[in-house]
Design an enzyme around this catalytic site. Structure first.
Site, PDB file in Angstrom:
ATOM      1  N   LYS A 256      -3.951  10.792   4.598  1.00  0.00           N
ATOM      2  CA  LYS A 256      -3.465  10.099   5.800  1.00  0.00           C
ATOM      3  C   LYS A 256      -2.411  10.981   6.450  1.00  0.00           C
ATOM      4  O   LYS A 256      -1.215  10.716   6.369  1.00  0.00           O
ATOM      5  CB  LYS A 256      -2.844   8.735   5.437  1.00  0.00           C
ATOM      6  CG  LYS A 256      -3.727   7.815   4.568  1.00  0.00           C
ATOM      7  CD  LYS A 256      -3.410   7.932   3.138  1.00  0.00           C
ATOM      8  CE  LYS A 256      -4.042   6.854   2.273  1.00  0.00           C
ATOM      9  NZ  LYS A 256      -5.463   6.724   2.357  1.00  0.00           N
TER      10      LYS A 256
ATOM     11  N   HIS B 195      -9.033  11.057   0.941  1.00  0.00           N
ATOM     12  CA  HIS B 195      -8.104   9.945   0.819  1.00  0.00           C
ATOM     13  C   HIS B 195      -6.825  10.199   1.615  1.00  0.00           C
ATOM     14  O   HIS B 195      -5.905   9.383   1.604  1.00  0.00           O
ATOM     15  CB  HIS B 195      -7.762   9.717  -0.665  1.00  0.00           C
ATOM     16  CG  HIS B 195      -7.125   8.404  -0.948  1.00  0.00           C
ATOM     17  ND1 HIS B 195      -5.784   8.256  -1.263  1.00  0.00           N
ATOM     18  CD2 HIS B 195      -7.643   7.155  -0.982  1.00  0.00           C
ATOM     19  CE1 HIS B 195      -5.506   6.986  -1.476  1.00  0.00           C
ATOM     20  NE2 HIS B 195      -6.613   6.287  -1.313  1.00  0.00           N
TER      21      HIS B 195
ATOM     22  N   LYS C 178       3.302   4.377  -1.128  1.00  0.00           N
ATOM     23  CA  LYS C 178       3.464   5.246  -2.296  1.00  0.00           C
ATOM     24  C   LYS C 178       4.767   6.017  -2.111  1.00  0.00           C
ATOM     25  O   LYS C 178       4.813   7.024  -1.400  1.00  0.00           O
ATOM     26  CB  LYS C 178       2.303   6.232  -2.447  1.00  0.00           C
ATOM     27  CG  LYS C 178       0.954   5.573  -2.750  1.00  0.00           C
ATOM     28  CD  LYS C 178       0.189   5.235  -1.500  1.00  0.00           C
ATOM     29  CE  LYS C 178      -1.192   4.689  -1.830  1.00  0.00           C
ATOM     30  NZ  LYS C 178      -1.891   4.179  -0.644  1.00  0.00           N
TER      31      LYS C 178
ATOM     32  N   HIS D  25       0.823  -1.222   0.000  1.00  0.00           N
ATOM     33  CA  HIS D  25       0.000   0.000   0.000  1.00  0.00           C
ATOM     34  C   HIS D  25       0.850   1.262   0.000  1.00  0.00           C
ATOM     35  O   HIS D  25       0.321   2.368  -0.016  1.00  0.00           O
ATOM     36  CB  HIS D  25      -0.929  -0.027   1.227  1.00  0.00           C
ATOM     37  CG  HIS D  25      -2.078   0.911   1.144  1.00  0.00           C
ATOM     38  ND1 HIS D  25      -2.256   1.949   2.047  1.00  0.00           N
ATOM     39  CD2 HIS D  25      -3.118   0.987   0.270  1.00  0.00           C
ATOM     40  CE1 HIS D  25      -3.356   2.613   1.742  1.00  0.00           C
ATOM     41  NE2 HIS D  25      -3.896   2.061   0.668  1.00  0.00           N
TER      42      HIS D  25
ATOM     43  N   ASP E 240       0.628  19.724  18.166  1.00  0.00           N
ATOM     44  CA  ASP E 240       1.244  20.973  18.618  1.00  0.00           C
ATOM     45  C   ASP E 240       1.732  21.781  17.423  1.00  0.00           C
ATOM     46  O   ASP E 240       1.064  21.817  16.390  1.00  0.00           O
ATOM     47  CB  ASP E 240       2.340  20.683  19.644  1.00  0.00           C
ATOM     48  CG  ASP E 240       1.763  20.070  20.931  1.00  0.00           C
ATOM     49  OD1 ASP E 240       0.559  20.285  21.199  1.00  0.00           O
ATOM     50  OD2 ASP E 240       2.504  19.389  21.635  1.00  0.00           O
TER      51      ASP E 240
ATOM     52  N   ASP F 173      17.374   9.339  -8.160  1.00  0.00           N
ATOM     53  CA  ASP F 173      18.815   9.600  -8.060  1.00  0.00           C
ATOM     54  C   ASP F 173      19.303   9.698  -6.616  1.00  0.00           C
ATOM     55  O   ASP F 173      20.338  10.335  -6.343  1.00  0.00           O
ATOM     56  CB  ASP F 173      19.185  10.883  -8.813  1.00  0.00           C
ATOM     57  CG  ASP F 173      19.132  10.698 -10.321  1.00  0.00           C
ATOM     58  OD1 ASP F 173      19.134   9.547 -10.775  1.00  0.00           O
ATOM     59  OD2 ASP F 173      19.085  11.723 -11.034  1.00  0.00           O
TER      60      ASP F 173
END
Length: 420
Positions: free
Chosen positions: A315, A313, A136, A134, A320, A141
């Site tokens: 996350k 979508h 991404k 899952h 603080d 380089d």
């Protein structure tokens, strides 16, 4: 840091012994840029890929054959043809509809395409539901890295329509890129050398950066071996130290009791805690599951917003004025107990403020705020059902271990002869 790369072909799973027990510490001196939605993300990551001189490492859950996917394919092919090493690790479920011709074009151009747990359909239905790749991540380089929740698909662009997703990623330049590079190589079954020989495994880091400087980044991840709870523990630890504010924006919210308790306890001691949940979900069950927990949190002062403009979508979270996290992990049983996930923790005041302003505008302009409810019987019923459902799902890793093909593996795609 100049890194020479030695590629080793393998069909081992990403959490194989060669990639286990990697603990990445806090790295200072990084430049972090928040990228909101595909409009900000795709131009940045495509620009970096087009400028690649040596190597592109890519991991994604979803790659669709749409305008974003075709542009990515063309960029990777062009890079491979000019001598850049290109490794694309794709999830067999999320990328399961890619055509033979699409994969063949990549492979024949020299792109090393690896499919995580590929499986053909059974009676027209995909059976490889669990323990998904899952993450991404893109590293170019060993100099610039991208990580977040955005897949390579057109539904992350506003012109997709009402179902376009609201999401976040970050671009990182600085010492933390070396950790992301090392991680991506290890997870793809490859190894990395430095000028001084084999890179040493990082030491287990302190959970909270002690330095007061900005630009601190730490890579954390979840696997099904030694790092099952690292992301969840990072949330719990940050919330336990919260003093003034905490904002969590998460697409699929159904965490365990320990994290729920830490959210509630922070609100009880006066921290302004805001949750931004899905009000227009792409998966209706996600909204129903999250709402089972609302009464438990609302009664102690947690403010809950439902984002209603389009599917959420994201996350991301902040605590603080200097702690933030961005990544691929939802706060639900799939992400916290099954999937392979990766987040970065960030200690940077300017980034924290930028993320806060973005989320605050989202809550103010495009959300409805849930009213506090005090219905003891309804609350008890919802909490009981939620508790039972969560702990059943927490045992999914064991349950799915009884299913066929329950050991996910990376399979190199060389000359695809059938749709995967």
């Amino acid at each position: 840091m100049n890194i020479a790369v030695e590629h080793i072909a393998t069909d081992q799973p990403p959490d194989d012994a060669k990639a286990r027990d990697l603990d990445y510490g806090w790295q200072s001196g990084n430049q972090i840029e928040l990228l909101e939605n595909g409009e900000a993300y795709f131009p940045k990551v495509f620009e970096a890929m087009r400028a690649a001189q040596r190597e592109i490492l890519l991991e994604t859950f979803i790659l669709f054959e749409d305008k974003v996917g075709f542009e990515l394919k063309d960029i990777l092919i062009e890079a491979a043809q000019r001598g850049v090493t290109v490794v694309a690790s794709l999830d067999g479920f999320g990328c399961g509809e890619l055509s033979v011709s699409f994969l063949r074009e990549l492979a024949e151009a020299g792109v090393a395409v690896q499919m995580f747990d590929p499986a053909s359909k059974t009676l027209g239905i995909r059976t490889n539901w669990f323990r998904r790749l899952h993450r991404k991540i893109v590293v170019v380089d060993a100099a610039v890295a991208f990580i977040g929740g955005i897949n390579f698909s057109a539904d992350h662009l506003g012109d997709f329509g009402p179902e376009a997703k609201q999401d976040y990623a970050v671009q990182i330049v600085g010492p933390a890129v070396a950790d992301l590079h090392h991680f991506a190589l290890a997870q793809s079954g490859r190894q990395v050398r430095t000028r001084r020989g084999w890179r040493r495994r990082p030491q287990r880091p302190a959970p909270w950066a002690t330095s007061e400087e900005d630009g601190l980044v730490r890579l954390i991840y979840r696997d099904n071996v030694q790092h099952r709870d690292d992301i969840e523990e990072a949330y719990i630890h940050a919330l336990s130290k919260a003093r003034t504010r905490a904002v969590i924006a998460n697409a699929y919210f159904f965490p365990g009791y320990r994290l729920l308790r830490e959210i509630r306890n922070a609100a009880r001691r006066g921290v302004h805690v805001q949750l931004i949940m899905q009000g227009q979900p792409d998966v209706l069950l996600a909204k129903l599951a999250a709402r089972m927990l609302y009464d438990y949190l609302l009664k102690d002062g947690v403010v809950i917003h439902e984002y209603c403009q389009r599917p959420l979508h994201g996350k991301v979270a902040l605590v603080d004025d200097d702690w933030s996290t961005v990544g691929s992990s939802n706060l639900d049983p799939l992400s916290l107990a099954l999937n392979l996930e990766a987040n970065v923790l960030i200690r940077d005041r300017a980034f924290n403020q930028q993320l806060y302003e973005s989320l605050e505008a989202l809550a103010r302009n495009h959300c409805q705020t849930m009213p506090e409810k005090r219905k003891p019987r309804l609350w008890l019923w919802r909490l009981t059902v939620g508790f039972l459902v969560f702990h059943v799902m927490r045992h999914f890793p064991v349950l799915t271990g009884w299913l066929p093909a329950h050991k996910p593996r990376l399979k190199p795609i060389e000359s695809p002869a059938h749709d995967v």
